[in-house]
Write a protein that holds these residues in place. Structure first.
Motif, PDB file in Angstrom:
ATOM      1  N   GLU A 212      -4.696  -9.334  50.239  1.00  0.00           N
ATOM      2  CA  GLU A 212      -4.739 -10.202  49.061  1.00  0.00           C
ATOM      3  C   GLU A 212      -4.920 -11.650  49.498  1.00  0.00           C
ATOM      4  O   GLU A 212      -4.453 -12.053  50.559  1.00  0.00           O
ATOM      5  N   PHE A 213      -5.600 -12.414  48.659  1.00  0.00           N
ATOM      6  CA  PHE A 213      -5.765 -13.843  48.904  1.00  0.00           C
ATOM      7  C   PHE A 213      -5.719 -14.583  47.574  1.00  0.00           C
ATOM      8  O   PHE A 213      -5.890 -13.988  46.504  1.00  0.00           O
ATOM      9  N   THR A 214      -5.494 -15.886  47.662  1.00  0.00           N
ATOM     10  CA  THR A 214      -5.527 -16.766  46.490  1.00  0.00           C
ATOM     11  C   THR A 214      -6.398 -17.961  46.846  1.00  0.00           C
ATOM     12  O   THR A 214      -6.088 -18.701  47.793  1.00  0.00           O
ATOM     13  N   LEU A 215      -7.473 -18.137  46.103  1.00  0.00           N
ATOM     14  CA  LEU A 215      -8.386 -19.256  46.359  1.00  0.00           C
ATOM     15  C   LEU A 215      -7.726 -20.580  46.006  1.00  0.00           C
ATOM     16  O   LEU A 215      -6.976 -20.666  45.030  1.00  0.00           O
ATOM     17  N   PRO A 216      -8.035 -21.626  46.763  1.00  0.00           N
ATOM     18  CA  PRO A 216      -7.479 -22.946  46.453  1.00  0.00           C
ATOM     19  C   PRO A 216      -7.865 -23.454  45.054  1.00  0.00           C
ATOM     20  O   PRO A 216      -7.027 -23.983  44.328  1.00  0.00           O
ATOM     21  N   LYS A 217      -9.110 -23.291  44.663  1.00  0.00           N
ATOM     22  CA  LYS A 217      -9.584 -23.747  43.347  1.00  0.00           C
ATOM     23  C   LYS A 217      -9.840 -22.576  42.414  1.00  0.00           C
ATOM     24  O   LYS A 217      -9.363 -22.546  41.309  1.00  0.00           O
ATOM     25  N   GLY A 218     -10.642 -21.629  42.852  1.00  0.00           N
ATOM     26  CA  GLY A 218     -10.935 -20.451  42.052  1.00  0.00           C
ATOM     27  C   GLY A 218     -12.377 -20.403  41.572  1.00  0.00           C
ATOM     28  O   GLY A 218     -13.073 -21.417  41.518  1.00  0.00           O
ATOM     29  N   TYR A 219     -12.792 -19.201  41.212  1.00  0.00           N
ATOM     30  CA  TYR A 219     -14.132 -18.967  40.686  1.00  0.00           C
ATOM     31  C   TYR A 219     -14.093 -19.129  39.174  1.00  0.00           C
ATOM     32  O   TYR A 219     -13.321 -18.472  38.481  1.00  0.00           O
ATOM     33  N   LEU A 220     -14.930 -20.010  38.669  1.00  0.00           N
ATOM     34  CA  LEU A 220     -15.032 -20.259  37.237  1.00  0.00           C
ATOM     35  C   LEU A 220     -16.230 -19.481  36.714  1.00  0.00           C
ATOM     36  O   LEU A 220     -17.373 -19.796  37.044  1.00  0.00           O
ATOM     37  N   ASP A 221     -15.977 -18.436  35.915  1.00  0.00           N
ATOM     38  CA  ASP A 221     -17.080 -17.617  35.427  1.00  0.00           C
ATOM     39  C   ASP A 221     -17.786 -18.287  34.250  1.00  0.00           C
ATOM     40  O   ASP A 221     -17.374 -19.347  33.773  1.00  0.00           O
ATOM     41  N   GLU A 222     -18.858 -17.661  33.775  1.00  0.00           N
ATOM     42  CA  GLU A 222     -19.687 -18.256  32.717  1.00  0.00           C
ATOM     43  C   GLU A 222     -18.947 -18.393  31.389  1.00  0.00           C
ATOM     44  O   GLU A 222     -19.344 -19.175  30.535  1.00  0.00           O
ATOM     45  N   SER A 223     -17.851 -17.662  31.224  1.00  0.00           N
ATOM     46  CA  SER A 223     -17.052 -17.767  29.989  1.00  0.00           C
ATOM     47  C   SER A 223     -15.937 -18.800  30.112  1.00  0.00           C
ATOM     48  O   SER A 223     -15.162 -18.993  29.177  1.00  0.00           O
ATOM     49  N   GLY A 224     -15.845 -19.430  31.272  1.00  0.00           N
ATOM     50  CA  GLY A 224     -14.818 -20.440  31.484  1.00  0.00           C
ATOM     51  C   GLY A 224     -13.502 -19.891  32.020  1.00  0.00           C
ATOM     52  O   GLY A 224     -12.519 -20.617  32.101  1.00  0.00           O
ATOM     53  N   ASN A 225     -13.474 -18.608  32.391  1.00  0.00           N
ATOM     54  CA  ASN A 225     -12.260 -18.011  32.951  1.00  0.00           C
ATOM     55  C   ASN A 225     -12.168 -18.328  34.436  1.00  0.00           C
ATOM     56  O   ASN A 225     -13.160 -18.251  35.161  1.00  0.00           O
ATOM     57  N   LEU A 226     -10.971 -18.655  34.888  1.00  0.00           N
ATOM     58  CA  LEU A 226     -10.738 -18.982  36.285  1.00  0.00           C
ATOM     59  C   LEU A 226     -10.149 -17.768  36.999  1.00  0.00           C
ATOM     60  O   LEU A 226      -9.182 -17.171  36.529  1.00  0.00           O
ATOM     61  N   HIS A 227     -10.737 -17.415  38.133  1.00  0.00           N
ATOM     62  CA  HIS A 227     -10.299 -16.263  38.926  1.00  0.00           C
ATOM     63  C   HIS A 227      -9.911 -16.771  40.314  1.00  0.00           C
ATOM     64  O   HIS A 227     -10.761 -17.287  41.033  1.00  0.00           O
ATOM     65  N   ARG A 228      -8.636 -16.634  40.668  1.00  0.00           N
ATOM     66  CA  ARG A 228      -8.170 -17.147  41.966  1.00  0.00           C
ATOM     67  C   ARG A 228      -7.679 -16.065  42.910  1.00  0.00           C
ATOM     68  O   ARG A 228      -7.836 -16.183  44.111  1.00  0.00           O
ATOM     69  N   LYS A 229      -7.067 -15.033  42.394  1.00  0.00           N
ATOM     70  CA  LYS A 229      -6.495 -13.993  43.268  1.00  0.00           C
ATOM     71  C   LYS A 229      -7.513 -12.892  43.498  1.00  0.00           C
ATOM     72  O   LYS A 229      -8.225 -12.498  42.575  1.00  0.00           O
ATOM     73  N   GLY A 230      -7.560 -12.426  44.729  1.00  0.00           N
ATOM     74  CA  GLY A 230      -8.513 -11.378  45.040  1.00  0.00           C
ATOM     75  C   GLY A 230      -8.049 -10.508  46.181  1.00  0.00           C
ATOM     76  O   GLY A 230      -6.964 -10.695  46.735  1.00  0.00           O
ATOM     77  N   ILE A 231      -8.911  -9.564  46.531  1.00  0.00           N
ATOM     78  CA  ILE A 231      -8.647  -8.658  47.646  1.00  0.00           C
ATOM     79  C   ILE A 231      -9.894  -8.597  48.519  1.00  0.00           C
ATOM     80  O   ILE A 231     -11.014  -8.438  48.024  1.00  0.00           O
ATOM     81  N   MET A 232      -9.667  -8.724  49.814  1.00  0.00           N
ATOM     82  CA  MET A 232     -10.741  -8.594  50.800  1.00  0.00           C
ATOM     83  C   MET A 232     -10.374  -7.432  51.720  1.00  0.00           C
ATOM     84  O   MET A 232      -9.226  -7.296  52.115  1.00  0.00           O
TER      85      MET A 232
END
Length: 109
Positions: A7-27
């Motif tokens: 698991e990881f947490t991005l410092p800023k996050g991915y902002l999708d086209e709907s304006g949702n912020l995604h920070r936590k993920g799995i690699m």
């Protein structure tokens, strides 16, 4: 048992086209093919740095609610998040010594 997903947490996050912020993920851990396959891609032949985008798109299995990670998603990440993911990738695959930011993130899990 060998841990293959991290698991990881991005410092800023991915902002999708709907304006949702995604920070936590799995690699997941990288396989040899994850580093070999991008070398055949024409985008890498034109710009070798693009291999990073393709590799990350292969090994990130989830980012927030996004379950299909594409090169286009990696391209839209903020520079600090791309840098973080590169360091995280290197760390979980034992490719070098991590920075304190990545070490702290993994230690907190």
């Amino acid at each position: 048992m060998l841990q293959t997903e991290f698991e990881f947490t991005l410092p800023k996050g991915y902002l999708d086209e709907s304006g949702n912020l995604h920070r936590k993920g799995i690699m997941r851990l990288s396989r040899a093919i994850d580093e070999i396959a991008p070398l055949k891609d024409p985008r890498v032949k034109v710009n070798p740095a693009y291999a990073t985008v393709l590799i990350l798109a292969r090994v990130i299995i989830r980012l927030g609610a996004v379950e299909e990670i594409t090169p286009a998603i990696i391209e839209e990440l903020f520079a600090c998040d791309l840098n973080y993911l590169q360091q995280f990738y290197r760390h979980i695959n034992d490719l070098d010594e991590p920075t304190s930011e990545v070490t702290n993130t993994i230690s907190e899990k």
